[in-house]
Design an enzyme around this catalytic site. Structure first.
Site, PDB file in Angstrom:
ATOM      1  N   GLY A 100      -3.338   7.160   1.709  1.00 59.10           N
ATOM      2  CA  GLY A 100      -4.140   5.995   1.354  1.00 59.10           C
ATOM      3  C   GLY A 100      -5.584   6.113   1.816  1.00 59.10           C
ATOM      4  N   GLY A 130       0.819  -1.204   0.000  1.00 63.96           N
ATOM      5  CA  GLY A 130       0.000   0.000   0.000  1.00 63.96           C
ATOM      6  C   GLY A 130       0.852   1.253   0.000  1.00 63.96           C
ATOM      7  N   HIS A 131       1.898   1.240   0.830  1.00 63.51           N
ATOM      8  CA  HIS A 131       2.833   2.365   0.827  1.00 63.51           C
ATOM      9  C   HIS A 131       3.531   2.491  -0.532  1.00 63.51           C
ATOM     10  CE1 HIS A 131       2.970   1.372   5.313  1.00 63.51           C
ATOM     11  NE2 HIS A 131       2.459   2.585   5.253  1.00 63.51           N
ATOM     12  N   LEU A 150      -4.261  -3.793   3.264  1.00 61.07           N
ATOM     13  CA  LEU A 150      -2.884  -3.820   3.734  1.00 61.07           C
ATOM     14  C   LEU A 150      -2.696  -2.795   4.847  1.00 61.07           C
ATOM     15  CD1 LEU A 150      -0.815  -4.209   0.449  1.00 61.07           C
ATOM     16  CD2 LEU A 150      -1.547  -5.955   2.059  1.00 61.07           C
TER      17      LEU A 150
END
Length: 256
Positions: free
Chosen positions: A118, A7-8, A155
């Protein structure tokens, strides 16, 4: 806050696509934790994170010490009004204040043109957008869709704290969200849908959510039914093996 996952990496890849210079900050921010045990147990994997960032071609990594960010105790406080009383604001008192202080400090230090966040932390992103607007930061906040495992689990760095058994159970949160969304868009009554999801999907796995709510994404006010023309989200927070996980699904006006 480190413990990097895909995700990062998606945030980084979006930055590399849309900007000339990509900076990543890694800082486990103590003042956004309202639970000292959660702060103590938060995964810290700096060496592995730096190797990942090098491989991704990040231009600059900013890893300040706590003393650099907070040379003196912070006296000022942010107040985000009604959002402090619902969902994350209600269950994590002081969290948004801690987030807003550290993000505003990072914005002043790094002076980005675009900052990528996110969708998983949807209410937190909304708080940051509000801060940017109210304080006239010349920064665009870009929200990147949640990245999920193949079984739907959002995530999160906190997933690393789950045992194998906990990891097997965790995707139930996303299953509950998708079931709620499908039934809501089929014309069901939200309160009935919510109670059914808790009783039939979550409770059999001994999961009692802190919240499972349908909210307007502008102010996160809980509502009973979505109205055409407004964006809504179904949001959930729950503990699995004492690890607190959150997730959400956005319902756009075109879905209704």
């Amino acid at each position: 806050m480190g413990a990097l996952h895909s995700g990062h990496l998606e945030l980084i890849r979006q930055s590399k696509k849309k900007t000339d210079l990509t900076i990543v900050s890694i800082f486990v921010n103590p003042i956004q934790f309202n639970n000292s045990e959660d702060l103590q147990k938060y995964p810290r994997t700096l060496n592995a994170d730096l190797a990942i960032l090098r491989e991704e071609g990040v231009d600059i990594v900013f890893v300040p010490s706590e003393k650099e960010i907070y040379p003196e105790p912070v006296m000022m406080k942010f107040d985000f009004g009604s959002m402090e009383q619902v969902l994350e604001g209600r269950f994590r008192p002081g969290h948004f204040n801690g987030v807003a202080i550290v993000v505003s400090k990072l914005f002043h230090i790094l002076k980005p043109d675009i900052s990528f966040f996110g969708q998983k932390d949807l209410q937190q992103v909304t708080v940051i957008q509000k801060m940017v607007s109210d304080l006239s930061f010349d920064i665009k906040v870009e929200v990147v869709p949640t990245i999920r495992e193949s079984d739907g689990l959002a995530l999160s760095s906190r997933n690393q704290r789950l045992s194998n058994d906990g990891r097997e159970i965790a995707p139930i949160l996303y299953k509950a969200l998708t079931k709620c969304k499908d039934e809501l868009l089929s014309g069901g009554d939200w309160l009935n849908i919510k109670n059914k999801a808790i009783e039939e999907i979550l409770s059999p796995h001994n999961i009692m959510p802190e919240y499972l709510e349908l909210v307007e994404t502008t102010n996160f006010t809980p509502v009973q039914n979505p109205l055409p023309g407004k964006p809504f989200a179904i949001c959930i927070a729950a503990h699995i093996e004492q690890v607190r996980l959150i997730d959400n699904i956005i319902i756009r006006a075109s879905h209704i």
